[in-house]
Motif scaffolding. Structure first.
Motif, PDB file in Angstrom:
ATOM      1  N   VAL A  48       6.992  36.726  29.967  1.00  0.00           N
ATOM      2  CA  VAL A  48       8.079  35.767  31.121  1.00  0.00           C
ATOM      3  C   VAL A  48       9.318  35.999  30.526  1.00  0.00           C
ATOM      4  N   SER A  49      10.494  36.480  31.145  1.00  0.00           N
ATOM      5  CA  SER A  49      11.623  35.543  30.435  1.00  0.00           C
ATOM      6  C   SER A  49      12.102  34.458  30.853  1.00  0.00           C
ATOM      7  N   THR A  50      11.668  33.473  32.612  1.00  0.00           N
ATOM      8  CA  THR A  50      11.992  32.947  33.082  1.00  0.00           C
ATOM      9  C   THR A  50      11.040  31.815  33.516  1.00  0.00           C
ATOM     10  N   GLN A  51      10.607  30.399  34.026  1.00  0.00           N
ATOM     11  CA  GLN A  51       9.716  29.475  34.629  1.00  0.00           C
ATOM     12  C   GLN A  51      10.468  28.542  35.833  1.00  0.00           C
ATOM     13  N   ASP A  52       9.965  28.510  36.376  1.00  0.00           N
ATOM     14  CA  ASP A  52      10.561  26.979  37.230  1.00  0.00           C
ATOM     15  C   ASP A  52       9.475  26.076  37.526  1.00  0.00           C
ATOM     16  N   PRO A  53       9.155  25.230  37.797  1.00  0.00           N
ATOM     17  CA  PRO A  53      10.030  24.538  36.710  1.00  0.00           C
ATOM     18  C   PRO A  53       9.911  25.152  34.812  1.00  0.00           C
ATOM     19  N   ALA A  54      11.120  24.498  34.692  1.00  0.00           N
ATOM     20  CA  ALA A  54      11.301  24.670  32.790  1.00  0.00           C
ATOM     21  C   ALA A  54      10.591  24.504  32.180  1.00  0.00           C
ATOM     22  N   GLY A  55       9.879  25.127  31.182  1.00  0.00           N
ATOM     23  CA  GLY A  55       8.858  23.707  29.836  1.00  0.00           C
ATOM     24  C   GLY A  55       8.966  22.733  29.761  1.00  0.00           C
ATOM     25  N   GLN A  56       8.506  21.255  29.574  1.00  0.00           N
ATOM     26  CA  GLN A  56       8.533  20.132  29.445  1.00  0.00           C
ATOM     27  C   GLN A  56       8.715  19.518  30.284  1.00  0.00           C
ATOM     28  N   ALA A  57       8.848  19.756  32.034  1.00  0.00           N
ATOM     29  CA  ALA A  57       9.381  19.157  32.316  1.00  0.00           C
ATOM     30  C   ALA A  57       8.008  18.264  33.669  1.00  0.00           C
ATOM     31  N   SER A  58       7.587  17.332  34.595  1.00  0.00           N
ATOM     32  CA  SER A  58       7.011  17.030  34.966  1.00  0.00           C
ATOM     33  C   SER A  58       6.254  17.437  36.230  1.00  0.00           C
ATOM     34  N   ALA A  59       5.242  18.206  36.154  1.00  0.00           N
ATOM     35  CA  ALA A  59       4.097  18.507  37.517  1.00  0.00           C
ATOM     36  C   ALA A  59       2.985  17.422  37.542  1.00  0.00           C
ATOM     37  N   PHE A  60       2.615  17.590  39.084  1.00  0.00           N
ATOM     38  CA  PHE A  60       1.322  17.090  38.905  1.00  0.00           C
ATOM     39  C   PHE A  60       0.658  18.551  39.783  1.00  0.00           C
ATOM     40  N   LYS A  61      -0.561  17.955  39.507  1.00  0.00           N
ATOM     41  CA  LYS A  61      -1.800  19.630  39.792  1.00  0.00           C
ATOM     42  C   LYS A  61      -1.525  19.196  41.098  1.00  0.00           C
ATOM     43  N   GLY A  62      -1.504  21.290  41.025  1.00  0.00           N
ATOM     44  CA  GLY A  62      -1.636  21.640  41.962  1.00  0.00           C
ATOM     45  C   GLY A  62      -0.133  22.519  42.471  1.00  0.00           C
ATOM     46  N   ASP A  63       0.725  21.852  41.358  1.00  0.00           N
ATOM     47  CA  ASP A  63       2.173  21.868  41.869  1.00  0.00           C
ATOM     48  C   ASP A  63       1.934  24.036  41.667  1.00  0.00           C
ATOM     49  N   THR A  64       3.347  24.244  41.676  1.00  0.00           N
ATOM     50  CA  THR A  64       3.649  25.543  41.697  1.00  0.00           C
ATOM     51  C   THR A  64       4.347  26.025  40.636  1.00  0.00           C
ATOM     52  N   ILE A  65       4.255  26.532  40.075  1.00  0.00           N
ATOM     53  CA  ILE A  65       5.196  27.266  38.331  1.00  0.00           C
ATOM     54  C   ILE A  65       5.553  29.239  38.877  1.00  0.00           C
ATOM     55  N   THR A  66       6.818  29.237  38.747  1.00  0.00           N
ATOM     56  CA  THR A  66       7.151  30.376  39.037  1.00  0.00           C
ATOM     57  C   THR A  66       7.366  30.917  37.717  1.00  0.00           C
ATOM     58  N   LEU A  67       6.992  32.921  37.908  1.00  0.00           N
ATOM     59  CA  LEU A  67       7.591  33.237  36.451  1.00  0.00           C
ATOM     60  C   LEU A  67       8.094  34.676  36.868  1.00  0.00           C
ATOM     61  N   LYS A  68       9.639  35.127  35.708  1.00  0.00           N
ATOM     62  CA  LYS A  68       9.554  35.552  35.934  1.00  0.00           C
ATOM     63  C   LYS A  68       9.611  36.877  34.583  1.00  0.00           C
TER      64      LYS A  68
END
Length: 462
Positions: free
Chosen positions: A435-455
């Motif tokens: 993985v080169s990048t992620q969105d949201p980035a590490g240490q960000a807050s999210a809730f169960k069921g939220d989607t994290i996009t990987l590149k």
């Protein structure tokens, strides 16, 4: 009137009515002969007799006076010397009817004008003072009669005083004296006996027995005659001693409706019920409590008998506590208020199943029974639990995806379709590419069921 008939004038004269009234009240009627010398002494005395100031000295009635006039007309055959008496014609007595007797040495011997001349003996009969006696003698006899009457009245007064005094002694300190029975209920037999004897009564050797729901067994519950009754001093009084209350069968009322239970317990003293919330329907009796002889509360759930009129308290259900979970805080509080409870937000928590602001769970405040006015603690949702997104850059796509999915997050990325990715199909490009990048980035807050996009960089294979 008799005086005026004999003299032609009234006995009392004066210029003012008050003068005449005074003479009537204080003076004696004068003898008619002082005005008319022709009036004989017998008529003088007749006038004085009829007008005596003392009513006891007057003729008792008109017939007595008429009979005396007949006596004057008849005279007395044994009187000896007779004289002539002149009467006004209006006063002449009517002779007695035939068969009622005859006159003795008496008769009409002449008449002129308004007078009649009567012949009569000088001897007088009846209450008139004897001829020749002085007025002083007549007054002396009257005074003696008055003194005699006064003495008689004195004796009567003394006798009455003795009778009244004796009666007073009889009814105050003697055998006829009355006294009020003292009230000795709810005392010991010894104390009641001492009190009655101190008040002058005697106490019967036998005692009456009675059941009493208030006075303890062995204590005095009353007397015969009753306390407060008025009887002769020294009378015998019987003590009435309590046997305590009757012991009666105790009906089973747990599980019944309150009204039916109270009716079944009518022979006992059922007080105000105690109410609490319970899983049973509203109005159902949950338990029965009473008092023992020491006054302590006891459970009567298994009791089969109980003393008459002894206190009983029912515990009755108010129904279940309303379930307000899932309701908004304001709606939950309104529901609880409607049944007499108070809902209070005690804390808040994250919940993935309960929306933010709604009640997650409820519970009674404290360990006691929930009664009217009790507080119900409400735990309110803050919404889903937030997740700190981990930094998965540098990890293979496969590892990054697994890490994020384990936290309840969703993962998305593009599929690699390059020749190199296809060449390593047996191994799997996700296990080789990082993985080169992620969105949201590490240490960000999210809730169960939220989607994290990987590149990732597809050229990093090899």
């Amino acid at each position: 009137m008799l005086y005026e008939m004999l003299t032609g004038e009234q006995p009392y004269k004066g210029d003012q009515p008050m003068q005449i009234a005074y003479q009537h009240a204080n003076d004696t009627v004068p003898m008619p002969s002082a005005v008319n010398p022709r009036v004989p002494p017998e008529l003088d005395e007749l006038v004085l007799w009829a007008t005596a100031r003392d009513p006891e000295q007057r003729p008792r009635d008109a017939r007595a006076m008429l009979e005396h006039l007949y006596d004057l007309q008849r005279g007395d055959a044994t009187a000896g010397t007779s004289k002539t008496m002149v009467l006004p014609r209006a006063m002449a007595p009517v002779p007695p009817a035939a068969g009622q007797g005859t006159t003795a040495a008496t008769g009409v011997i002449g008449s002129t004008g308004e007078t009649m001349v009567l012949q009569k003996a000088r001897h007088r009969t009846g209450p008139i003072t004897p001829t020749g006696s002085s007025n002083a003698q007549a007054l002396g006899r009257k005074a003696a009669a008055r003194r005699k009457r006064g003495f008689v009245w004195l004796v009567v007064v003394i006798v009455l005083a003795l009778v009244v005094g004796g009666a007073a002694t009889w009814f105050s300190t003697g055998p006829g004296a009355q006294a009020s029975v003292p009230t000795v209920s709810n005392t010991s037999v010894a104390d009641a006996t001492a009190r009655l004897k101190a008040d002058g009564f005697t106490v019967s050797a036998t005692q009456a027995k009675t059941y009493d729901a208030v006075v303890a067994a062995g204590q005095v519950t009353g007397t015969k005659p009753r306390g407060g009754a008025t009887v002769h001093k020294g009378s015998a009084v019987q003590l009435v001693v309590s046997q305590g209350p009757r012991i009666l069968p105790l009906p089973k009322v747990v599980g019944q409706q309150e009204d039916a239970a109270k009716k079944a317990l009518s022979k006992f003293s059922v007080g105000e019920s105690s109410y609490r919330f319970d899983s049973h329907a509203k109005g159902v009796v949950l338990s029965v409590a009473g008092k023992n002889t020491a006054g302590s509360t006891v459970d009567l759930g298994t009791a089969t008998t109980y003393p008459e009129r002894r206190p009983i308290t029912l515990t009755v259900s108010l129904g279940p506590i309303p379930d307000v979970t899932g309701q908004s805080l304001s709606a939950a509080q309104a529901t609880l208020t409607g049944v007499g409870l108070k809902g209070v937000e005690s804390s808040s928590e994250y919940s993935d199943s309960v929306a933010n602001g709604n009640v997650i769970r409820q519970g009674a405040s404290g360990d006691g029974a929930v009664v009217s006015g009790s507080t119900i603690d409400l735990v309110v949702s803050k919404g889903p639990t937030p997740i700190t997104v981990p930094d998965v850059t540098g990890k293979t796509v496969a590892n990054a995806e697994k890490t994020l999915q384990n936290l309840g997050l969703k993962v998305t990325y593009k599929d690699c379709t390059t020749f190199a990715c296809k060449a390593v199909a047996a191994v799997g490009w996700k296990n080789l590419l990082t993985v080169s990048t992620q969105d949201p980035a590490g240490q960000a807050s999210a809730f169960k069921g939220d989607t994290i996009t990987l590149k990732y960089n597809p050229l990093s294979i090899g």
